[in-house]
Design a protein around this motif. Structure first.
Motif, PDB file in Angstrom:
ATOM      1  N   SER A 137      57.460  22.946  48.341  1.00 50.69           N
ATOM      2  CA  SER A 137      56.418  22.774  47.386  1.00 50.69           C
ATOM      3  C   SER A 137      56.844  23.402  46.128  1.00 50.69           C
ATOM      4  N   LYS A 138      57.677  24.275  46.052  1.00 55.38           N
ATOM      5  CA  LYS A 138      58.101  25.008  44.809  1.00 55.38           C
ATOM      6  C   LYS A 138      59.410  23.919  44.143  1.00 55.38           C
ATOM      7  N   TYR A 139      59.828  23.212  44.939  1.00 57.19           N
ATOM      8  CA  TYR A 139      61.203  22.334  44.240  1.00 57.19           C
ATOM      9  C   TYR A 139      60.986  21.271  44.061  1.00 57.19           C
ATOM     10  N   ARG A 140      61.725  20.191  43.376  1.00 55.95           N
ATOM     11  CA  ARG A 140      61.599  18.932  43.322  1.00 55.95           C
ATOM     12  C   ARG A 140      63.153  18.323  43.391  1.00 55.95           C
ATOM     13  N   CYS A 141      63.217  16.912  43.524  1.00 54.22           N
ATOM     14  CA  CYS A 141      64.508  16.315  43.531  1.00 54.22           C
ATOM     15  C   CYS A 141      65.458  16.606  42.402  1.00 54.22           C
ATOM     16  N   GLY A 142      66.447  16.755  42.674  1.00 56.27           N
ATOM     17  CA  GLY A 142      67.533  17.056  41.449  1.00 56.27           C
ATOM     18  C   GLY A 142      67.758  15.515  40.763  1.00 56.27           C
ATOM     19  N   ARG A 143      67.750  14.727  41.226  1.00 56.71           N
ATOM     20  CA  ARG A 143      67.955  13.339  40.962  1.00 56.71           C
ATOM     21  C   ARG A 143      66.749  12.819  40.215  1.00 56.71           C
ATOM     22  N   CYS A 144      65.771  12.577  40.746  1.00 54.36           N
ATOM     23  CA  CYS A 144      64.497  11.877  40.523  1.00 54.36           C
ATOM     24  C   CYS A 144      63.240  12.810  40.045  1.00 54.36           C
ATOM     25  N   SER A 145      63.326  14.077  40.355  1.00 55.01           N
ATOM     26  CA  SER A 145      62.254  14.920  40.407  1.00 55.01           C
ATOM     27  C   SER A 145      60.818  14.385  41.352  1.00 55.01           C
ATOM     28  N   GLY A 146      61.564  13.705  42.425  1.00 58.60           N
ATOM     29  CA  GLY A 146      60.188  13.344  43.435  1.00 58.60           C
ATOM     30  C   GLY A 146      60.226  14.382  44.496  1.00 58.60           C
ATOM     31  N   LYS A 147      59.144  14.257  45.183  1.00 59.63           N
ATOM     32  CA  LYS A 147      58.628  15.179  46.082  1.00 59.63           C
ATOM     33  C   LYS A 147      59.759  15.503  47.181  1.00 59.63           C
ATOM     34  N   LEU A 148      59.763  16.548  47.861  1.00 55.08           N
ATOM     35  CA  LEU A 148      60.907  16.818  48.859  1.00 55.08           C
ATOM     36  C   LEU A 148      60.250  16.980  50.275  1.00 55.08           C
TER      37      LEU A 148
END
Length: 156
Positions: A137-148
């Motif tokens: 919940s604290k981080y996002r995808c480095g490529r597209c900023s999507g949910k992980l």
């Protein structure tokens, strides 16, 4: 291929691409797994990984030989022989050597087995392998900023 054949090959590559003789020793070293070759500044000898030759063939191994010969010839000429030096980068590009060697297939698999978690982006599908659990919940995808999403990997 044995050490004598490797020595002959390195001498031929040196004359063909650098126009200078290789007068030191070239040998195989089976302990080299993470690297394709080594150049020793004290003795001026070169070691090549036989695993690279077995896995990727003569063409890729010749690129590794060219890389090590760039170190060798520049060091002999008292010019910049380290990876960060401009002389090294220019000569490597000129002779067609490789900057990095390919990762051996067995090392790739061993590296993957070390991971316990798989993070996957919901939006683009990018995968990240992790050894330690993390709060997605604290981080996002480095490529597209999507949910992980996080998933624990099965261990054999």
């Amino acid at each position: 291929m044995n050490n004598e054949e490797l020595q002959q090959w390195v001498e031929e590559v040196s004359l063909q691409y650098f126009g200078r003789p290789f007068i030191h020793k070239a040998t195989f070293n089976a302990r080299l797994k993470a690297t394709g070759g080594r150049y020793f500044t004290q003795s001026h000898n070169i070691e090549i990984s036989p695993h690279q030759l077995a896995a990727f063939g003569k063409e890729e191994t010749e690129k590794i030989i060219k890389h090590e010969l760039c170190h060798y010839h520049l060091h002999i000429l008292n010019r910049g022989y380290k990876h960060r030096d401009q002389d090294f980068k220019q000569l490597l590009a000129h002779v067609g050597g490789s900057r990095y060697c390919n990762t051996l297939p067995e090392r790739k698999e061993a590296k993957k087995r070390e991971y316990r978690y798989l993070l996957q982006c919901v939006h683009c599908g990018q995968q990240y392998y992790r050894k330690r659990r993390m709060d997605v919940s604290k981080y996002r995808c480095g490529r597209c900023s999507g949910k992980l999403n996080i998933k624990m990997l099965d261990k054999e």
